[in-house]
Scaffold this active site. Structure first.
Site, PDB file in Angstrom:
ATOM      1  N   GLU A  79     107.486  -8.498  -5.052  1.00 43.53           N
ATOM      2  CA  GLU A  79     106.922  -8.512  -4.128  1.00 43.53           C
ATOM      3  C   GLU A  79     108.185  -8.633  -2.011  1.00 43.53           C
ATOM      4  O   GLU A  79     108.173  -7.757  -1.067  1.00 43.53           O
ATOM      5  CB  GLU A  79     106.248  -7.609  -3.581  1.00 43.53           C
ATOM      6  CG  GLU A  79     104.992  -8.533  -2.815  1.00 43.53           C
ATOM      7  CD  GLU A  79     104.801 -10.161  -3.947  1.00 43.53           C
ATOM      8  OE1 GLU A  79     105.683 -10.286  -4.774  1.00 43.53           O
ATOM      9  OE2 GLU A  79     104.351 -10.956  -3.384  1.00 43.53           O
ATOM     10  N   HIS A  95     106.817 -14.186  -6.509  1.00 48.05           N
ATOM     11  CA  HIS A  95     106.962 -12.829  -6.242  1.00 48.05           C
ATOM     12  C   HIS A  95     107.631 -11.960  -5.447  1.00 48.05           C
ATOM     13  O   HIS A  95     108.390 -12.114  -4.019  1.00 48.05           O
ATOM     14  CB  HIS A  95     105.948 -13.378  -4.004  1.00 48.05           C
ATOM     15  CG  HIS A  95     105.143 -13.762  -4.719  1.00 48.05           C
ATOM     16  ND1 HIS A  95     103.626 -13.393  -4.686  1.00 48.05           N
ATOM     17  CD2 HIS A  95     104.658 -15.382  -5.038  1.00 48.05           C
ATOM     18  CE1 HIS A  95     102.701 -13.874  -5.275  1.00 48.05           C
ATOM     19  NE2 HIS A  95     103.049 -15.001  -4.798  1.00 48.05           N
ATOM     20  N   CYS A 139     103.034 -13.059  -9.835  1.00 44.73           N
ATOM     21  CA  CYS A 139     102.391 -14.443  -9.717  1.00 44.73           C
ATOM     22  C   CYS A 139     100.580 -14.596 -10.170  1.00 44.73           C
ATOM     23  O   CYS A 139     100.784 -14.770 -11.830  1.00 44.73           O
ATOM     24  CB  CYS A 139     101.733 -15.337  -8.098  1.00 44.73           C
ATOM     25  SG  CYS A 139     101.760 -16.798  -7.705  1.00 44.73           S
TER      26      CYS A 139
END
Ligand code: MN
Length: 246
Positions: free
Chosen positions: A218, A216, A111
């Site tokens: 994660e 994202h 990001c």
């Protein structure tokens, strides 16, 4: 075997006592751990002298998400849409990234992180996609939770590292950004884009592992292909560590 040491960049915010704290969303730490890496946080406020020394200890650099990069870093005018600027964070992350590029150290930008990679290497950003990019789709699915909401498709270039890691030329991703890459840095290559053409993935060719994504992963480690991004990064860091100790 020692696990590869992955430095995760951090953000500065003001806590309930109005004091500055340095932190990172725990999802980054968990994703690196889950992928077999040893996560360590890289603080802000580092002197220019400390940055290369810290980088030399790491086997991989993970540039995390966060607020906007100061517009003077890419010769643009600031607008009221530019939000969460921390010039010290810009300085620390840009220096870390440039040092990682010079040292051939694996890096992964997420990001804001992919935007840092682009700006550090000479590219520019849309200060606000909705204002600057006609006919863009919605990319700013925040601050509303959940962060793992799959918001749009990305088309991934065939035969790119991203396509190999994800094992597909298409993926459904979350989208928690209002800025994006405008002019790509000369050394970077675009390898993924959203349906409106917004760049969502880049690679630094001829680098052991130099990847950046606008979404994202994660927050999406429940999806195997997204966890595989961290596994590929950690594996590259382990390989790089092995080569340096030989
Ligand atoms: Mn997006």
């Amino acid at each position: 075997m020692t696990l590869p040491l992955i430095g995760i960049t951090t953000k500065r915010y003001t806590n309930a006592y109005k004091l500055p704290e340095i932190a990172v969303m725990e999802t980054y730490v968990q994703a690196v751990s889950q992928a077999g890496g040893m996560p360590v946080l890289v603080p802000l406020g580092l002197s220019d002298e400390l940055i290369p020394g810290i980088l030399a200890k790491l086997d991989g650099l993970l540039l995390s998400g966060g607020g906007d990069i100061e517009t003077n870093r890419y010769q643009a005018d600031s607008t009221p849409k530019v939000d969460g600027v921390d010039p010290d964070r810009d300085r620390v992350e840009i220096e870390l990234l440039r040092a990682a590029v010079s040292a051939g150290l694996p890096f992964f930008g997420i990001c804001r992180g992919v935007q840092v990679v682009n700006v550090a290497l000479g590219g520019t950003l849309y200060t606000d996609i909705a204002e600057e990019h006609p006919n863009s789709i919605k990319h700013d699915y925040y601050p509303d939770l959940p962060f793992d909401k799959l918001s749009h498709t990305v088309t991934i270039q065939k035969d790119s590292p991203l396509a190999r890691i994800i094992n597909s030329t298409e993926a459904e991703v979350n989208s928690l950004h209002h800025q994006a890459i405008k002019q790509l840095a000369p050394d970077l290559q675009e390898i993924a884009h959203a349906p409106d053409g917004i760049i969502e993935g880049v690679v630094l060719p001829d680098h052991p592992f130099g990847l950046g994504v606008q979404w994202h992963p994660e927050c999406l480690t429940a999806h195997e292909p997204m966890l595989n991004l961290f596994r590929a990064f950690v594996d590259a860091a382990a390989k790089s560590a092995g080569e340096r100790t030989q």
